[in-house]
Scaffold this motif. Structure first.
Motif, PDB file in Angstrom:
ATOM      1  N   GLN A   1      -5.049   0.442   1.096  1.00  0.00           N
ATOM      2  CA  GLN A   1      -4.477  -0.601   1.942  1.00  0.00           C
ATOM      3  C   GLN A   1      -3.182  -0.120   2.577  1.00  0.00           C
ATOM      4  O   GLN A   1      -2.387   0.555   1.933  1.00  0.00           O
TER       5      GLN A   1
ATOM      6  N   CYS B   1     -10.611   1.569  -2.748  1.00  0.00           N
ATOM      7  CA  CYS B   1      -9.944   0.883  -1.635  1.00  0.00           C
ATOM      8  C   CYS B   1      -8.548   1.440  -1.403  1.00  0.00           C
ATOM      9  O   CYS B   1      -7.818   1.749  -2.347  1.00  0.00           O
TER      10      CYS B   1
ATOM     11  N   GLY C   1       0.790  -1.227   0.000  1.00  0.00           N
ATOM     12  CA  GLY C   1       0.000   0.000   0.000  1.00  0.00           C
ATOM     13  C   GLY C   1       0.820   1.273   0.000  1.00  0.00           C
ATOM     14  O   GLY C   1       0.253   2.368  -0.006  1.00  0.00           O
TER      15      GLY C   1
ATOM     16  N   ILE D   1      -8.259  -1.315   4.194  1.00  0.00           N
ATOM     17  CA  ILE D   1      -7.739  -2.578   4.711  1.00  0.00           C
ATOM     18  C   ILE D   1      -6.437  -2.288   5.448  1.00  0.00           C
ATOM     19  O   ILE D   1      -5.471  -1.807   4.841  1.00  0.00           O
TER      20      ILE D   1
ATOM     21  N   ALA E   1      -7.616  -8.450   0.073  1.00  0.00           N
ATOM     22  CA  ALA E   1      -6.497  -7.559  -0.256  1.00  0.00           C
ATOM     23  C   ALA E   1      -5.999  -7.797  -1.678  1.00  0.00           C
ATOM     24  O   ALA E   1      -5.683  -6.849  -2.405  1.00  0.00           O
TER      25      ALA E   1
END
Length: 343
Positions: free
Chosen positions: A321, A319, A49, A140, A310
């Motif tokens: 992460q 999204c 990420g 996430i 993920a």
């Protein structure tokens, strides 16, 4: 036992395919060949990420001046991923940025419910947690215990939902409710045999949430435990804070809420899919977990719902992460040492 009986009665080779560790051990002890079910396995992604880019002081000064840069400046880098966080550094100076809407943007200093991030990964996480649900509805956060995943998530949830006379918190609210849930490693069906209402049945599983909630409400003041408990009880009675067993989420549509799902490494892919698809209009979903702490016999790093989510949500504009490491543990010196020696 059926498989073992078949193996004894037939001359053909019998192979037991299962991911249940106890069944595999029992079958192997009885001389039955055992194989893992591999169709649902996913190699754990190396994507965390965020990345660090070595660059010149001129480029760093430029992004501080303009607040953004075109990604084409870093043509030699691997393609950026939507909502990927970037640290630009020349060895002495750095700039924390995010790749969003085909642009590298400088991150602004931010706090949540009076909490200031203690390291760059916490700052990345807080940016994602506080982003409007219309921009990033799914966050996430993965990584070991003590890296403040739950604490930051609860701080962001309170920041966007809660105002009261005790904390004098004045941030504009974005959500109507906070939903918190945690994977029950034993059995979700067992809730029906526990005494009390739903909140009473699930409260033992959610001790980490209540502990963080107490710390956040006490932050900056010297309220006694009784006063803090009054505030928490008031949040429960008014419906601002709700708890729910994850297994019973199917059929729900949760709107305008901040939803936190903890211990997601102990959830299978079908349940994680149900949880994500229950997220309604105006809601933000935060998934927390650590694939090094899987407690379910038939799950591992390759088939956990957390790994599945993920892997498949990488690159989605909806999204963000962040994967923490042991270096970001802020719980205590002992916790950091244990993570280094016992994992």
């Amino acid at each position: 036992s059926s498989c073992i009986g078949i193996a004894r009665k037939t001359k053909r080779a019998v192979i037991l395919v299962t991911n249940d560790i106890m069944m595999r051990i029992a079958a192997a002890a009885c001389g039955v060949e055992v194989q893992e079910y591999k169709n649902d396995q996913i190699k754990e992604s190396s994507y965390v990420g965020y990345r660090e880019i070595k660059t010149s002081r001129e480029i760093i000064d430029d992004i501080y001046k303009k607040q953004s840069l075109a990604p084409e400046i870093f043509a030699d880098e691997k393609p950026f991923v939507a909502n990927e966080y970037i640290t630009l550094t020349d060895g002495n100076t750095s700039a924390l940025c995010v790749y969003r809407d085909n642009c590298i943007r400088l991150l602004k200093d931010t706090t949540a419910f009076g909490i200031r991030p203690q390291n760059r990964l916490q700052r990345f996480a807080l940016d994602a947690l506080l982003a409007p649900a219309e921009e990033i509805p799914l966050v996430i956060l993965r990584g070991p215990a003590g890296t403040a995943k739950t604490f930051l998530s609860m701080a962001a949830a309170l920041d966007k939902t809660y105002t009261d006379e005790f904390t004098r918190h004045t941030s504009s609210t974005s959500y109507d409710k906070i939903y918190i849930g945690r994977a029950n490693v034993s059995s979700d069906e067992a809730f029906g045999f526990l005494p009390g209402e739903l909140e009473d049945k699930t409260r033992p599983l959610l001790g980490c949430f209540y502990s963080n909630l107490e710390d956040l409400l006490r932050k900056g003041n010297h309220e006694e435990d009784a006063q803090i408990q009054i505030q928490i009880d008031d949040m429960m009675e008014t419906g601002l804070l709700r708890v729910f067993p994850l297994a019973y989420i199917r059929g729900m549509s949760i709107k305008n809420s901040f939803i936190i799902c903890d211990e997601a490494q102990n959830i299978g892919r079908s349940l994680i899919r149900d949880i994500v698809t229950r997220c309604g209009q105006g809601s933000k979903l935060v998934i927390l977990g650590d694939t090094n702490q899987i407690d379910v016999p038939f799950l591992d790093k390759t088939n956990s719902g957390l790994t599945y989510l993920a892997h498949n949500m990488k690159g989605s504009t909806k999204c963000a992460q962040i994967t923490f490491t042991e270096k970001e543990s802020v719980r205590s010196a002992l916790a950091t040492e244990a993570l280094n020696r016992l994992m």
